[in-house]
Design an enzyme around this catalytic site. Structure first.
Site, PDB file in Angstrom:
ATOM      1  N   HIS A   1      10.951-104.982  94.815  1.00 36.32           N
ATOM      2  CA  HIS A   1      10.972-103.559  95.146  1.00 36.32           C
ATOM      3  C   HIS A   1      11.994-102.817  94.292  1.00 36.32           C
ATOM      4  CE1 HIS A   1      12.425-100.203  97.814  1.00 36.32           C
ATOM      5  NE2 HIS A   1      11.127 -99.963  97.842  1.00 36.32           N
TER       6      HIS A   1
ATOM      7  N   GLU B   1      10.618-102.316  90.843  1.00 36.82           N
ATOM      8  CA  GLU B   1       9.608-101.241  90.850  1.00 36.82           C
ATOM      9  C   GLU B   1      10.282 -99.878  90.727  1.00 36.82           C
ATOM     10  OE1 GLU B   1       7.684 -98.436  93.858  1.00 36.82           O
ATOM     11  OE2 GLU B   1       7.555-100.494  94.624  1.00 36.82           O
ATOM     12  N   HIS B   2      11.396 -99.686  91.419  1.00 37.72           N
ATOM     13  CA  HIS B   2      12.129 -98.421  91.306  1.00 37.72           C
ATOM     14  C   HIS B   2      12.707 -98.240  89.896  1.00 37.72           C
ATOM     15  CE1 HIS B   2      12.909 -96.906  95.621  1.00 37.72           C
ATOM     16  NE2 HIS B   2      11.954 -97.807  95.705  1.00 37.72           N
TER      17      HIS B   2
ATOM     18  N   GLU C   1      16.685 -96.148 102.076  1.00 41.71           N
ATOM     19  CA  GLU C   1      15.310 -96.456 102.465  1.00 41.71           C
ATOM     20  C   GLU C   1      15.289 -97.529 103.558  1.00 41.71           C
ATOM     21  OE1 GLU C   1      11.135 -97.941 100.295  1.00 41.71           O
ATOM     22  OE2 GLU C   1      12.938 -97.535  99.112  1.00 41.71           O
TER      23      GLU C   1
END
Length: 422
Positions: A46, A49-50, A127
């Site tokens: 994740h 991906e950012h 998040e």
């Protein structure tokens, strides 16, 4: 129909020609996700991906990347799951070469500037905090932990605050170098395209991507003998209930019966849970079900948000509907409606070029086979009432039950155990 060519470096190029559209959707589908991560690397997929959106060698700022797509009226996005990571774009057909160049640039030449890593670390921490502060998100996270204890599948895809705080730039780059390999990816393209044209574009833009060795994931545990219950106190106005039962892998022959079981029980307003829990008993505004199908495991789950003083009643109502499905075959007319439901939802879901490309690419990436929509419908039509009853009897057993309750309750969950008994 789709066409597929495997390049010399192992990248699979899959296209679907749609002559009636003026746009093209393209995406890189990679078979890496959070289940490939060790505990110290939790959240790495994740995080990466950012980071690829933060700048590349040729497009050094996030705005440079976004402007190359959105500046042409296109859409750019990405997502990380348990088993896959996806980078995609949708543009007018004339802008396909640049869109492919942008996505290729992001995958092969991200900068990972140290200052950007630190900024994004803070963003991802927020998040994670959002999920933990959202009662329904917390309930789902807890039930996943109960379903797959001590396993990456039981963790939040984003990782934990601790793991994200400790992930170094070098660890992220090493993880990316290990898993972002051409032999583990599919370039899916759908729109008004010619297959050989896309193959040629891919060879020129990403033909130097290295294949690398195959990396396996940790097999999933079947789960602890249940029932397993976790109650988390939160001073909130509504209790959140999340149920999970160990179910089927994505290649199981009974997967079509399981999807129909899910429709009958909790998908849509015509489902049994919606009609019983919301319409008849007035217990919940939100109630429904879902199926998770992975390469070696799966789950079927149910959720509801209810008044705390009616939580036990809601649990009993849900469990009674599960038991009813074990005890009685689904009437032919109800099964026919469920089949029509999935046929219609499938047709609606495939009206978009990106959805069509994803349909074939995901099947090609994860298996077990690549089917046309009509073939999938035929398999749904072959399901019999006895198939669903047999499956319900196998899945809905007390020793398979995982239940998470989030609300203004003490941690003594005896009353919820009692309510959940078949």
């Amino acid at each position: 129909m789709h066409e597929m060519t495997t390049l010399a470096n192992g990248l699979r190029v899959l296209t679907v020609r749609l002559p009636h559209v003026q746009s093209v959707s393209l995406g890189f589908f990679l078979d890496v996700g959070s289940r490939y991560e060790s505990e110290p690397l939790a959240g790495a997929s994740h995080f990466i991906e950012h980071m690829v959106f933060k700048g590349t060698e040729r497009r050094p700022t996030p705005l440079d990347i976004v402007d190359a797509i959105e500046g042409k009226g296109g859409i750019l996005g990405a997502s990380t799951g348990l088993e896959t990571t996806l980078y995609w774009a949708k543009v007018a057909s004339a802008h396909l070469p640049e869109a492919l160049d942008v996505l290729s640039d992001m995958l092969l030449r991200p900068r990972f500037e140290p200052c950007d890593v630190e900024k994004e670390r803070a963003v991802i921490s927020e998040e994670i905090s959002y999920t933990l502060d959202t009662p329904d998100g917390l309930a789902q996270l807890i039930v996943n932990q109960l379903q797959w204890p001590g396993h990456p599948l039981g963790r939040d895809v984003a990782g934990t605050r601790q793991s994200v705080a400790e992930l170094s730039r070098d660890a992220l780059l090493d993880f990316m170098a290990c898993h972002y390999r051409s032999g583990r990816a599919i370039l899916g393209v759908a729109g008004q395209v010619e297959h050989q044209q896309i193959v040629a574009l891919a060879e020129s833009s990403i033909g130097d991507w290295q294949a690398g060795p195959r990396v396996d994931w940790q097999p999933a545990p079947f789960g602890c003998p249940g029932p397993v219950l976790d109650v988390k106190f939160r001073d909130i106005e509504q209790a959140q209930l999340s149920f999970s039962f160990a179910a089927l892998s994505r290649g199981d022959p009974d997967r079509y019966a399981l999807q129909l079981l899910n429709v009958v029980l909790g998908e849509g307003m015509q489902s049994r849970l919606f009609q019983k829990v919301r319409e008849e008993l007035g217990l919940a505004y939100s109630v429904g079900s879902f199926v998770t199908s992975l390469q070696d495991t799966g789950a079927v789950g149910f959720y509801a948000g209810v008044r705390p003083d009616r939580a036990q009643e809601a649990i009993s109502a849900i469990v009674n509907e599960l038991d009813r499905l074990r005890q009685e075959p689904v009437p032919e007319r109800e099964l026919a409606k469920a089949i029509e439901f999935v046929r219609g939802r499938l047709a609606l879901s495939l009206e978009d070029s990106f959805a069509i490309g994803s349909w074939y690419a995901h099947q090609q990436l994860l298996g077990p086979e690549v089917l046309e929509p009509s073939e999938v419908v035929a398999r749904f039509e072959a399901v019999l009432p006895g198939d669903i009853q047999r499956l319900a009897g196998m899945i809905f057993q007390m020793e398979r039950l995982n239940l998470a309750v989030v609300g203004p309750f003490s941690e003594n969950g005896d009353r919820f155990y009692t309510a959940a008994r078949f």
